[in-house]
Design an enzyme around this catalytic site. Structure first.
Site, PDB file in Angstrom:
ATOM      1  N   ASP A  92     -11.174  54.279  34.556  1.00 47.31           N
ATOM      2  CA  ASP A  92     -11.442  53.592  35.828  1.00 47.31           C
ATOM      3  C   ASP A  92     -11.514  52.099  35.594  1.00 47.31           C
ATOM      4  O   ASP A  92     -11.924  51.664  34.518  1.00 47.31           O
ATOM      5  CB  ASP A  92     -12.801  54.026  36.403  1.00 47.31           C
ATOM      6  CG  ASP A  92     -12.831  55.492  36.738  1.00 47.31           C
ATOM      7  OD1 ASP A  92     -13.876  56.117  36.524  1.00 47.31           O
ATOM      8  OD2 ASP A  92     -11.788  56.002  37.189  1.00 47.31           O
ATOM      9  N   ASP A 146     -20.594  41.305  40.226  1.00 43.75           N
ATOM     10  CA  ASP A 146     -21.021  40.893  41.577  1.00 43.75           C
ATOM     11  C   ASP A 146     -20.627  41.932  42.619  1.00 43.75           C
ATOM     12  O   ASP A 146     -21.358  42.133  43.597  1.00 43.75           O
ATOM     13  CB  ASP A 146     -20.613  39.468  41.980  1.00 43.75           C
ATOM     14  CG  ASP A 146     -19.472  38.893  41.228  1.00 43.75           C
ATOM     15  OD1 ASP A 146     -19.357  37.669  41.175  1.00 43.75           O
ATOM     16  OD2 ASP A 146     -18.665  39.671  40.698  1.00 43.75           O
ATOM     17  N   GLU A 200     -22.036  37.471  50.270  1.00 41.10           N
ATOM     18  CA  GLU A 200     -20.966  36.653  49.706  1.00 41.10           C
ATOM     19  C   GLU A 200     -19.733  37.500  49.405  1.00 41.10           C
ATOM     20  O   GLU A 200     -18.615  37.008  49.419  1.00 41.10           O
ATOM     21  CB  GLU A 200     -21.473  35.967  48.422  1.00 41.10           C
ATOM     22  CG  GLU A 200     -20.437  35.042  47.824  1.00 41.10           C
ATOM     23  CD  GLU A 200     -20.955  34.104  46.745  1.00 41.10           C
ATOM     24  OE1 GLU A 200     -22.083  34.302  46.267  1.00 41.10           O
ATOM     25  OE2 GLU A 200     -20.219  33.182  46.397  1.00 41.10           O
ATOM     26  N   GLU A 201     -19.939  38.780  49.136  1.00 39.86           N
ATOM     27  CA  GLU A 201     -18.827  39.640  48.715  1.00 39.86           C
ATOM     28  C   GLU A 201     -18.117  40.333  49.877  1.00 39.86           C
ATOM     29  O   GLU A 201     -17.183  41.096  49.659  1.00 39.86           O
ATOM     30  CB  GLU A 201     -19.324  40.701  47.731  1.00 39.86           C
ATOM     31  CG  GLU A 201     -20.042  40.143  46.505  1.00 39.86           C
ATOM     32  CD  GLU A 201     -19.202  39.136  45.727  1.00 39.86           C
ATOM     33  OE1 GLU A 201     -17.964  39.243  45.738  1.00 39.86           O
ATOM     34  OE2 GLU A 201     -19.803  38.219  45.136  1.00 39.86           O
ATOM     35  N   ASP A 203     -26.747  36.964  48.582  1.00 38.58           N
ATOM     36  CA  ASP A 203     -25.801  36.615  47.526  1.00 38.58           C
ATOM     37  C   ASP A 203     -26.141  37.611  46.415  1.00 38.58           C
ATOM     38  O   ASP A 203     -27.153  37.469  45.728  1.00 38.58           O
ATOM     39  CB  ASP A 203     -26.025  35.172  47.064  1.00 38.58           C
ATOM     40  CG  ASP A 203     -25.072  34.793  45.938  1.00 38.58           C
ATOM     41  OD1 ASP A 203     -24.353  35.684  45.441  1.00 38.58           O
ATOM     42  OD2 ASP A 203     -25.050  33.609  45.549  1.00 38.58           O
ATOM     43  N   LEU A 254     -25.065  38.442  43.430  1.00 36.87           N
ATOM     44  CA  LEU A 254     -25.239  38.002  42.040  1.00 36.87           C
ATOM     45  C   LEU A 254     -24.916  36.515  41.937  1.00 36.87           C
ATOM     46  O   LEU A 254     -23.775  36.126  41.670  1.00 36.87           O
ATOM     47  CB  LEU A 254     -24.360  38.830  41.097  1.00 36.87           C
ATOM     48  CG  LEU A 254     -24.900  38.886  39.671  1.00 36.87           C
ATOM     49  CD1 LEU A 254     -26.292  39.499  39.627  1.00 36.87           C
ATOM     50  CD2 LEU A 254     -23.976  39.662  38.769  1.00 36.87           C
ATOM     51  N   ASP A 255     -25.934  35.717  42.175  1.00 31.71           N
ATOM     52  CA  ASP A 255     -25.745  34.263  42.115  1.00 31.71           C
ATOM     53  C   ASP A 255     -25.626  33.809  40.656  1.00 31.71           C
ATOM     54  O   ASP A 255     -26.324  34.319  39.786  1.00 31.71           O
ATOM     55  CB  ASP A 255     -26.936  33.551  42.767  1.00 31.71           C
ATOM     56  CG  ASP A 255     -26.797  32.052  42.678  1.00 31.71           C
ATOM     57  OD1 ASP A 255     -25.871  31.511  43.303  1.00 31.71           O
ATOM     58  OD2 ASP A 255     -27.578  31.431  41.941  1.00 31.71           O
ATOM     59  N   GLU A 310     -27.601  31.341  50.707  1.00 29.85           N
ATOM     60  CA  GLU A 310     -28.102  30.557  49.570  1.00 29.85           C
ATOM     61  C   GLU A 310     -29.087  29.493  50.071  1.00 29.85           C
ATOM     62  O   GLU A 310     -30.270  29.529  49.739  1.00 29.85           O
ATOM     63  CB  GLU A 310     -26.931  29.928  48.798  1.00 29.85           C
ATOM     64  CG  GLU A 310     -26.088  30.984  48.076  1.00 29.85           C
ATOM     65  CD  GLU A 310     -24.923  30.442  47.269  1.00 29.85           C
ATOM     66  OE1 GLU A 310     -24.695  30.919  46.149  1.00 29.85           O
ATOM     67  OE2 GLU A 310     -24.196  29.546  47.772  1.00 29.85           O
TER      68      GLU A 310
HETATM   69  P1  AHM Z   1     -21.812  31.660  42.913  1.00 25.18           P
HETATM   70  O1  AHM Z   1     -22.625  32.182  44.073  1.00 25.18           O
HETATM   71  O2  AHM Z   1     -20.340  31.965  43.072  1.00 25.18           O
HETATM   72  O3  AHM Z   1     -22.351  32.087  41.594  1.00 25.18           O
HETATM   73  O4  AHM Z   1     -21.855  30.042  42.987  1.00 25.18           O
HETATM   74  C1  AHM Z   1     -23.060  29.376  43.178  1.00 25.18           C
HETATM   75  C2  AHM Z   1     -23.452  28.622  41.928  1.00 25.18           C
HETATM   76  C3  AHM Z   1     -24.893  28.204  41.962  1.00 25.18           C
HETATM   77  O5  AHM Z   1     -25.681  29.176  41.340  1.00 25.18           O
HETATM   78  C4  AHM Z   1     -24.894  26.924  41.193  1.00 25.18           C
HETATM   79  O6  AHM Z   1     -25.942  26.098  41.593  1.00 25.18           O
HETATM   80  C5  AHM Z   1     -23.561  26.349  41.531  1.00 25.18           C
HETATM   81  O7  AHM Z   1     -22.722  27.421  41.888  1.00 25.18           O
HETATM   82  C6  AHM Z   1     -22.959  25.642  40.356  1.00 25.18           C
HETATM   83  O8  AHM Z   1     -21.793  25.008  40.750  1.00 25.18           O
HETATM   84  P2  AHM Z   1     -20.953  24.073  39.758  1.00 25.18           P
HETATM   85  O9  AHM Z   1     -20.248  25.000  38.829  1.00 25.18           O
HETATM   86  O10 AHM Z   1     -20.017  23.319  40.677  1.00 25.18           O
HETATM   87  O11 AHM Z   1     -21.916  23.155  39.057  1.00 25.18           O
HETATM   88 MG    MG Z   2     -24.375  32.012  44.707  1.00 19.85          MG
END
Ligand code: AHM
Ligand code: MG
Length: 320
Positions: free
Chosen positions: A55, A61, A83-84, A102, A104-105, A266
């Site tokens: 698979d 994420d 976000e997804e 979000d 997996l930030d 966010e």
């Molecule tokens: P993501 O949700 O796709 O992970 O993006 C958000 C992240 C934040 O956690 C972080 O503050 C920022 O993007 C960092 O951005 P950069 O790579 O421009 O510094």
């Molecule tokens: Mg994020």
């Protein structure tokens, strides 16, 4: 005190408590998956591999998003946006609360073993259609929070009665209160920004950061240090615990002319937590929570943290 008792004491609505508990159960599952990844089994964003059954292993994420949906659809949530997902998911019931996340930030930090997390916001539907409910501004939030998958799994949460920090006790499988009524110190000498984008900044951001960097001999008359993890959840954790200011402003890059971070899942949840902890969150002009939401995935500048610095940043716009 554990999370269940905290919610019993502080949350006015049973449904909200129940949704927060479902999110906590989902986060425990996500945390376990992240911790169980073997170094040779990287399943990061850019790295789709086949597992032993042939698979496709999905990026974490997407897995996190699916776990949240699984738990939330059994909770009293009426809908879910993340976000997804391009649009919101309708759980097809008559319940009153909707969830933004979000899942997996900071997920680009998975491969380097740096803290990542899940951010959420819970709003009342206010008798609106889901379509309209999902574009209400941040003042309609009833609860928000974020889980951090780091050296410890932690949760910063608010149900409108201050901001509290919990840590996951793995043996009990429960979140235990570490600190209640968090207060972000009003003064700080630490700022967080991705300084590589300096050439794209507008005059106000350039002025603010340059003055911080000028230290004791500059107009701010004090020395600053800089920290930038690159995971919003990790940078925010530090600011809740020891103060600081985080800046992701809009800049001259076409894609980021309204900032990089997303308003509904966010900036809004972080801003609610920050205001509940005596801090400020702005886009440079207006409070984040008052910003009009035109669409689910809209970006926004996000500057938050210690009051004095956020004010100083705002002043740099008015003094231009
Ligand atoms: P993501 O949700 O796709 O992970 O993006 C958000 C992240 C934040 O956690 C972080 O503050 C920022 O993007 C960092 O951005 P950069 O790579 O421009 O510094
Ligand atoms: Mg994020």
């Amino acid at each position: 005190m554990d999370l269940d008792n905290y919610l019993l004491k502080n949350s006015k609505e049973e449904e909200i408590s129940s949704i927060v508990k479902s999110l906590a159960d989902a986060a425990i599952k996500i945390s376990n998956i992240i911790r169980s990844i073997k170094p040779q089994e990287s399943i990061s964003n850019n790295d789709r591999k086949l597992n032993s059954d042939g698979d496709i292993q999905k990026p974490l994420d997407i897995i996190s998003d699916e776990i949240l949906i699984d738990f939330l659809k059994k909770s009293p949530a009426a809908g879910y946006a993340s976000e997804e997902q391009e649009g919101y998911i309708d759980f097809k019931n008559n319940n009153n609360f909707i969830v933004f996340a979000d899942p997996l930030d900071g997920s680009s930090n998975i491969d380097v073993n740096v803290s990542i997390g899940t951010i959420f916001s819970i709003m009342s539907k206010n008798n609106l259609s889901l379509e309209k409910a999902f574009i209400q501004n941040g003042t309609h939030q009833k609860s928000s929070g974020f889980f951090v998958y780091g050296p410890q799994t932690t949760l910063f949460v608010t149900v409108g009665a201050g901001t509290a920090l919990f840590g996951l006790d793995e043996t009990q499988g429960k979140f235990i209160l570490i600190r209640d009524n968090i207060v972000i110190p009003e003064k700080t000498n630490e700022f967080a920004i991705n300084a590589a984008y300096r050439r794209f900044w507008d005059g106000a951001t350039l002025k603010y950061v340059t003055e911080c960097q000028s230290g004791e001999s500059g107009p701010r008359k004090k020395n600053f240090g800089m920290r930038w993890v690159g995971s919003l959840v990790a940078d925010a954790s530090r600011i809740f615990i020891r103060g600081g200011v985080f800046l992701y402003p809009s800049d001259a890059r076409e894609k980021y002319k309204y900032g990089r971070l997303r308003l509904t899942y966010e900036a809004n949840p972080i801003a609610f937590l920050v205001e509940q902890a005596n801090g400020e969150a702005t886009d440079g002009h207006k409070k984040i929570l008052k910003l009009e939401v035109k669409e689910l995935h809209q970006r926004s500048p996000l500057i938050f943290g210690s009051k004095e610095e956020v004010l100083e940043y705002k002043k740099s716009y008015s003094s231009l």
